[in-house]
Design a protein around this motif. Sequence first.
Motif: not given
Length: 334
Positions: A66-94
């Motif tokens: 379920t979690v992996r399907d909530v967004i479609s970041p696309g392929d390549g480095n930009q998509g990976l940066i989107i995933v990385m940014s999502g994680l950093l936002g979550a860690i910061t708020w935690n």
Amino acid sequence: MSLTLAIVIAVVVIALAFDYTNGFHDAANAIATSVSTRALTPRVALTLAAVMNFVGALLGQEIANTVRDVISPGDGNQGLIIVMSGLLGAITWNLITWWFGLPSSSSHALIGGLVGAAIGGGADVDWAKIVEKVLIPMVLSPLFGFAAAFVVMLSIMWIFRRRNPHKVMRGFRMMQTVSAAALALGHGLQDAQKTMGVIFLALLTGGYASAGDDLPLWVVIAAASAISAGTYAGGWRIMRTLGRKIIDLDPARGFSAEAVGASVLYTTAFVFHAPISTTHTITSAVMGAGATKRFSAVRWGVARSILAAWILTFPMAGIVAWLCYEVLTVLIPV
């Protein structure tokens, strides 16, 4: 080593760091009631929670999908940066809510972070799935947890009304070992899978996995280990809020809250495949069980602060993730 592989490795490391913070942030969910009623010592409770978190993480993959399907970041480095940014936002708020001792939701921080980063990067967001699997359960699970714990505790009070109160409480203090273990198992089942889903999303985005693949075993073991280690590290600030500041619990009310919380976690994971908040569920159950004393016994001022953290989590994690995306796109060529 290619830049894409380096970013994938960085995302995996950050995801496991999030999983670790999830463990110590949410450790209080599983043990605060047992510790506050003196059913378990803090160290025994943390050890029990860590072991059961690990076992729970191995029991399914529905939440991860379920979690992996909530967004479609696309392929390549930009998509990976989107995933990385999502994680950093979550860690910061935690870390922010942990510092202030507020039991906010790591689950909604993660999903809010992914959505915020996706919006910032112009990626697709599956809003229908977010409404169905995240927002509706976010509202309903605490309401159900409150009501169910209230009813369960009323039933216990009626069933044992003619028994010796000291013997009854001693029995429920022993039963809390079982209910705390069940709750910790549900926490691992729910929360570790969310990290698995994000890691697999990164592997898909980087081209190191295909959509039809099963979760690699190393992903499952790594996520289970990270959340278990974080749980053992403990979340003492939040434990004080959940176990003492909301209401002074006795063993029967602690058992009621934990049993209801665990039941909700299993049902939403196995039946609805919905990534609900362990924090929201157990906190509302604590309030429901405590309200059977009298509604004024619940410290509603503390409850309002917790509610504010719940409401802010999704958008604030998203905003922080969006800002992280803007910074990372400057630092990393896409």
